[in-house]
Design a protein around this motif. Structure first.
Motif, PDB file in Angstrom:
ATOM      1  N   ALA A 166      19.115  42.188  53.370  1.00 50.98           N
ATOM      2  CA  ALA A 166      19.358  43.561  53.819  1.00 50.98           C
ATOM      3  C   ALA A 166      20.503  44.213  53.056  1.00 50.98           C
ATOM      4  CB  ALA A 166      19.656  43.570  55.320  1.00 50.98           C
ATOM      5  N   LEU A 167      20.936  43.600  51.944  1.00 48.06           N
ATOM      6  CA  LEU A 167      22.035  44.157  51.154  1.00 48.06           C
ATOM      7  C   LEU A 167      21.698  45.578  50.703  1.00 48.06           C
ATOM      8  CD1 LEU A 167      24.705  43.752  49.491  1.00 48.06           C
ATOM      9  CD2 LEU A 167      23.217  43.003  47.618  1.00 48.06           C
ATOM     10  N   PRO A 168      22.549  46.584  51.024  1.00 53.33           N
ATOM     11  CA  PRO A 168      22.260  47.965  50.602  1.00 53.33           C
ATOM     12  C   PRO A 168      22.645  48.190  49.143  1.00 53.33           C
ATOM     13  CG  PRO A 168      24.320  47.887  51.822  1.00 53.33           C
ATOM     14  CD  PRO A 168      23.773  46.485  51.842  1.00 53.33           C
ATOM     15  N   SER A 169      22.196  49.307  48.611  1.00 51.80           N
ATOM     16  CA  SER A 169      22.613  49.710  47.268  1.00 51.80           C
ATOM     17  C   SER A 169      24.049  50.206  47.359  1.00 51.80           C
ATOM     18  CB  SER A 169      21.697  50.812  46.745  1.00 51.80           C
ATOM     19  OG  SER A 169      22.161  51.296  45.513  1.00 51.80           O
ATOM     20  N   LEU A 170      24.949  49.533  46.660  1.00 59.47           N
ATOM     21  CA  LEU A 170      26.375  49.828  46.797  1.00 59.47           C
ATOM     22  C   LEU A 170      26.805  50.861  45.764  1.00 59.47           C
ATOM     23  CD1 LEU A 170      27.701  46.183  47.280  1.00 59.47           C
ATOM     24  CD2 LEU A 170      27.376  47.916  49.046  1.00 59.47           C
ATOM     25  N   PRO A 171      27.557  51.897  46.176  1.00 59.47           N
ATOM     26  CA  PRO A 171      28.046  52.894  45.212  1.00 59.47           C
ATOM     27  C   PRO A 171      29.344  52.478  44.539  1.00 59.47           C
ATOM     28  CG  PRO A 171      28.616  53.565  47.439  1.00 59.47           C
ATOM     29  CD  PRO A 171      27.851  52.277  47.567  1.00 59.47           C
ATOM     30  N   ALA A 172      29.959  51.400  45.020  1.00 58.39           N
ATOM     31  CA  ALA A 172      31.258  50.960  44.499  1.00 58.39           C
ATOM     32  C   ALA A 172      31.361  49.447  44.669  1.00 58.39           C
ATOM     33  CB  ALA A 172      32.397  51.679  45.234  1.00 58.39           C
ATOM     34  N   PRO A 173      32.337  48.812  44.033  1.00 60.02           N
ATOM     35  CA  PRO A 173      32.441  47.349  44.118  1.00 60.02           C
ATOM     36  C   PRO A 173      32.674  46.862  45.555  1.00 60.02           C
ATOM     37  CG  PRO A 173      33.807  48.200  42.338  1.00 60.02           C
ATOM     38  CD  PRO A 173      33.348  49.381  43.130  1.00 60.02           C
ATOM     39  N   MET A 174      32.133  45.655  45.844  1.00 58.19           N
ATOM     40  CA  MET A 174      32.385  44.979  47.115  1.00 58.19           C
ATOM     41  C   MET A 174      33.080  43.656  46.826  1.00 58.19           C
ATOM     42  SD  MET A 174      29.829  44.016  50.301  1.00 58.19           S
ATOM     43  CE  MET A 174      28.787  42.864  49.405  1.00 58.19           C
ATOM     44  N   HIS A 175      34.053  43.307  47.681  1.00 56.72           N
ATOM     45  CA  HIS A 175      34.813  42.075  47.514  1.00 56.72           C
ATOM     46  C   HIS A 175      34.781  41.291  48.818  1.00 56.72           C
ATOM     47  CE1 HIS A 175      36.421  43.888  43.828  1.00 56.72           C
ATOM     48  NE2 HIS A 175      36.673  44.974  44.552  1.00 56.72           N
ATOM     49  N   LEU A 176      34.768  39.966  48.707  1.00 53.29           N
ATOM     50  CA  LEU A 176      34.801  39.074  49.866  1.00 53.29           C
ATOM     51  C   LEU A 176      36.176  38.433  49.966  1.00 53.29           C
ATOM     52  CD1 LEU A 176      33.542  37.447  52.197  1.00 53.29           C
ATOM     53  CD2 LEU A 176      32.736  35.792  50.483  1.00 53.29           C
ATOM     54  N   LEU A 177      36.850  38.679  51.084  1.00 62.55           N
ATOM     55  CA  LEU A 177      38.119  38.020  51.369  1.00 62.55           C
ATOM     56  C   LEU A 177      37.815  36.881  52.325  1.00 62.55           C
ATOM     57  CD1 LEU A 177      40.388  41.173  51.795  1.00 62.55           C
ATOM     58  CD2 LEU A 177      39.671  39.991  49.706  1.00 62.55           C
ATOM     59  N   LEU A 178      37.874  35.664  51.822  1.00 63.40           N
ATOM     60  CA  LEU A 178      37.338  34.494  52.496  1.00 63.40           C
ATOM     61  C   LEU A 178      38.344  33.883  53.467  1.00 63.40           C
ATOM     62  CD1 LEU A 178      34.625  32.977  52.331  1.00 63.40           C
ATOM     63  CD2 LEU A 178      35.710  31.402  50.723  1.00 63.40           C
ATOM     64  N   THR A 179      37.905  33.720  54.721  1.00 63.94           N
ATOM     65  CA  THR A 179      38.742  33.059  55.720  1.00 63.94           C
ATOM     66  C   THR A 179      38.523  31.553  55.669  1.00 63.94           C
ATOM     67  OG1 THR A 179      37.027  33.282  57.413  1.00 63.94           O
ATOM     68  CG2 THR A 179      38.602  35.084  57.222  1.00 63.94           C
ATOM     69  N   GLY A 180      39.231  30.826  56.520  1.00 62.43           N
ATOM     70  CA  GLY A 180      39.089  29.383  56.564  1.00 62.43           C
ATOM     71  C   GLY A 180      39.982  28.685  55.555  1.00 62.43           C
ATOM     72  N   GLU A 181      39.904  27.352  55.595  1.00 60.49           N
ATOM     73  CA  GLU A 181      40.717  26.516  54.710  1.00 60.49           C
ATOM     74  C   GLU A 181      39.811  25.645  53.843  1.00 60.49           C
ATOM     75  OE1 GLU A 181      43.990  26.866  54.795  1.00 60.49           O
ATOM     76  OE2 GLU A 181      44.001  28.201  56.548  1.00 60.49           O
ATOM     77  N   GLU A 182      40.290  25.321  52.670  1.00 57.59           N
ATOM     78  CA  GLU A 182      39.505  24.451  51.784  1.00 57.59           C
ATOM     79  C   GLU A 182      39.368  23.049  52.351  1.00 57.59           C
ATOM     80  OE1 GLU A 182      39.874  25.954  47.264  1.00 57.59           O
ATOM     81  OE2 GLU A 182      41.685  25.008  48.080  1.00 57.59           O
ATOM     82  N   SER A 183      40.256  22.661  53.273  1.00 63.84           N
ATOM     83  CA  SER A 183      40.212  21.316  53.850  1.00 63.84           C
ATOM     84  C   SER A 183      39.317  21.239  55.086  1.00 63.84           C
ATOM     85  CB  SER A 183      41.625  20.866  54.230  1.00 63.84           C
ATOM     86  OG  SER A 183      42.205  21.773  55.172  1.00 63.84           O
ATOM     87  N   ASP A 184      38.669  22.340  55.485  1.00 65.43           N
ATOM     88  CA  ASP A 184      37.805  22.332  56.671  1.00 65.43           C
ATOM     89  C   ASP A 184      36.616  21.406  56.467  1.00 65.43           C
ATOM     90  OD1 ASP A 184      39.414  24.111  57.957  1.00 65.43           O
ATOM     91  OD2 ASP A 184      38.206  25.879  57.481  1.00 65.43           O
TER      92      ASP A 184
END
Length: 679
Positions: A155-173
């Motif tokens: 369902a990803l829409p057509s984006l007019p500008a960049p999108m970024h993911l700020l990832l939660t959680g820890e690498e040790s999970d």
């Protein structure tokens, strides 16, 4: 203030072009002929074309509009694990404060929740809805704060500008998960089915070769086994009973794993009988024999063995033995060797004649106590000295004959207890039933009297003996209903329920606690022979306990309807009765994969050169980047300025007033004439 020159021709553009061509041809002709005033004539033509084109100076008063940055915050259930809620909210707060401090920037926050019907995290749908409400030309970026477990990427829409993911959680999970594969919806009782189980560790899990697995059926005490971690294990099982069997698989929680919500898997399998094996023994031919035979043979799932004693062995009438019967009565084979192969034995007007020795009838009693079922359709034979009650079968029978047979018409009725018993409850209006003509007088010794006859004498008694069940019908006149005598009655439904109750079908248990699920709605049904019941204790998947009162909706039937706020396994208790029910899967989609990752969203970010940044490393810096340039780097994310504006007012001023054009054209034309005339 922005100024531009605009044109508003008096004629269509093609006509204006044609006039320009004519002026050009005139210029060529004048030069070829050597006319002295050709330059003045060309200037006059150009002035005429300019007048027709109507040039004007347009001034726009514009106001700059803020760029819009969408901050999508994942609030789904997987974001409630470990320290993610605080990490998410702190990042969202700091990010929004920094964006609002930027000149010309407006922030739109979107909270993402779980999708309905166990669809998981519908982040793309939420972002698409937010984009639909904002002018696309003003959107300069989308910042998604999430664990990356997004379940609606198509369902990803057509984006007019960049999108970024700020990832939660820890690498040790890390997390442990229970998985059940290839679980069928139905299974045949007595036949073995195979389920494939798997315990898998996700993320930075510590090394583990084996783990415990607990298996419980219908909420009973669990049995524990040890299986290998990360390998498929085939488990053969047999369903313990017909109807819905709820099988729960779980593995104990291990210190350090993110959640135990996916340590449990729930399988609901309906148990069905392949064939119902029935032995019908008719003591003598009578009008009801065909009724019993037609009833049992009408069901294709019934294997019927029917023997009718046409001639008692003591009868001596000179008929050759070879002509007495086509098939000998295999008493030893049926009542000693293969009696356990039958699910139900029906004695239809049978009396002792020496055909079945006392040893065989004692074996029938043992068959009942071991879990078998016997239905006795009693006629005058049951009141005689040769009655089955005068045999080793007597301890298993719920009524004692008084030796009196009542030959009088009567209308069968459902007793007060029978109105609450599933076998006879809701059979219809007794006042519309036809009468029967004979009844054997009984003295109840055990069991439940659910129907009565002459002077409220017991007509149908149901009893449990050991692990088995016995039904005693004190009349051989049920066939009158099937013939429609005086309007007939529910003979087929009554006998069908009798057979199913004796087969221990869950839907006909008189003491039962049942839960039925429709979406997130749960209907609780408590059947009982008592006048009242207690409240039901409901334990949710998260361990929350609630007390639910029941209301009587029919005699012996109490119900309540509630909405389950969680997806998973619910446990219900009322007195000594317990049951379990699953609303959705035992482990919701949100908990199938709980380790934070950017792999799911990364392909969608790459289209506009967005990036993935783990909040564990700190909040990235914000930069402005031109459209088409890389929008993400080490420790920073880019937003694209849109330079959008709003036009407040527009004014126009003609560059060539009509009077001026007229004077210029006249002056040039006269000048050309004078020049040519002087020459």
């Amino acid at each position: 203030m922005i100024s531009t020159v605009v044109f508003d021709p008096l004629v269509p553009i093609p006509v204006l072009i044609a006039l320009a061509v004519l002026v050009t041809l005139g210029l060529v002709l004048a030069i070829w002929r050597g006319l002295a005033g050709w330059a003045l004539r060309v200037l006059a033509g150009a002035a005429l074309l300019g007048a027709i084109a109507q040039p004007a100076l347009q001034r726009e008063n514009r106001a700059a509009l803020d760029d819009i940055v969408i901050v999508a915050v994942d609030q789904s259930e997987s974001q409630s694990l470990s320290g993610r809620p605080a990490q998410t909210e702190d990042a969202a707060t700091a990010l929004i404060e920094e964006l609002e401090a930027r000149d010309g920037t407006t922030v739109r926050r979107v909270d993402i929740t779980n999708g309905t019907d166990n669809l998981g995290t519908t982040a793309m749908g939420a972002i698409a809805s937010a984009l639909a409400e904002e002018p696309r030309a003003r959107v300069s970026g989308v910042l998604l704060i999430s664990d990356g477990q997004v379940h609606d990427m198509p369902a990803l829409p057509s984006l007019p500008a960049p999108m970024h993911l700020l990832l939660t959680g820890e690498e040790s999970d890390w997390d442990r998960r229970m998985v059940v594969k290839n679980a069928p919806a139905f299974a045949i009782l007595g036949e073995e089915i195979t389920l494939t189980l798997r315990i898998e560790d996700q993320g930075a899990a510590p090394a583990a070769e084996q783990a415990f697995i607990d298996i419980a059926v219908d909420g009973a005490d669990a049995q524990r086994y040890t299986i290998d971690v990360g390998r498929d294990v085939d488990l053969p099982i047999r369903l313990p009973h017909g109807g819905r069997n709820v099988i729960e698989f779980s593995t104990p929680t291990v210190d350090g794993e993110l959640t135990d919500r996916n340590n449990r898997a729930l399988v609901q399998i309906n148990g069905v009988r392949d064939r119902l094996r029935v032995l019908l023994v008719s003591g003598e031919p009578h009008a009801g024999t065909r009724t019993w035979r037609n009833l049992l043979k009408s069901d294709s799932s019934v294997d019927l063995v029917h023997f009718t004693i046409l001639r008692p062995p003591e009868k001596q009438d000179g008929v050759p033995v070879s002509e007495l019967s086509l098939i000998a009565f295999p008493t030893r084979e049926l009542f000693l060797d293969k009696i356990d192969d039958f699910d139900l034995i029906v004695f239809d007007r049978y009396k002792r004649r020496g055909i079945l020795p006392a040893l065989y009838l004692d074996n029938v009693r043992a068959y009942i106590e071991a879990g078998g079922a016997v239905l006795i359709n009693a006629g005058p034979d049951f009141a005689s000295a040769d009655s089955l009650y005068r045999s080793p079968l007597a301890p298993a029978l719920p009524g004692e004959p008084t030796a009196q047979v009542i030959d009088r018409a009567f209308a069968p009725t459902v007793t007060e207890l029978g109105a609450r018993h599933p076998v006879t409850a809701g059979l219809g209006a007794p006042e519309d039933w036809g009468r029967w003509l004979r009844q054997v007088e009984l003295t109840p010794t055990s069991g439940d009297v659910v129907m009565s006859g002459v002077d409220e004498a017991p007509l149908l008694i149901l009893d449990r003996v050991g692990d088995g069940r016995v039904a005693l019908l004190a009349s051989d006149q049920a066939w009158l209903w099937s013939r429609g005598y005086e309007g007939g009655g529910p003979q087929l439904e009554l006998l069908r329920r009798l057979a199913h109750w004796m087969m221990k079908e869950p839907d006909l248990e008189e003491e039962a606690l049942v839960a039925e699920a429709t979406g997130q709605q749960m209907r609780i049904v408590r059947r009982t022979l008592d006048e009242s019941v207690g409240d039901v204790t409901v334990t949710s998947p998260s361990g929350e306990v609630s007390i639910v009162p029941l209301s009587e909706v029919a005699p012996g039937r109490f119900e309540a309807q509630i909405t389950g706020g969680e997806i998973g396994l619910y446990r219900l208790e009322e007195g000594d009765l317990t049951t379990v029910i699953g609303l959705g899967p035992a482990a919701p989609k949100e908990f199938e994969a709980t380790i934070s990752t950017g792999e799911i969203v990364a392909p969608a970010l790459a289209a506009l050169r967005g990036g993935v940044h783990r909040l564990q490393d700190g909040l990235p810096r914000l930069r402005n980047v031109r459209e088409g340039r890389p929008a993400s780097g080490r420790g920073w994310v880019g937003l694209t300025p849109r330079d959008a504006f709003e036009t407040l007012s527009i004014s126009r001023q003609s560059l060539l007033p009509a009077w001026l054009i007229l004077m210029v054209i006249a002056a040039l034309s006269v000048g050309a004439w004078l020049r040519e005339g002087r020459r």
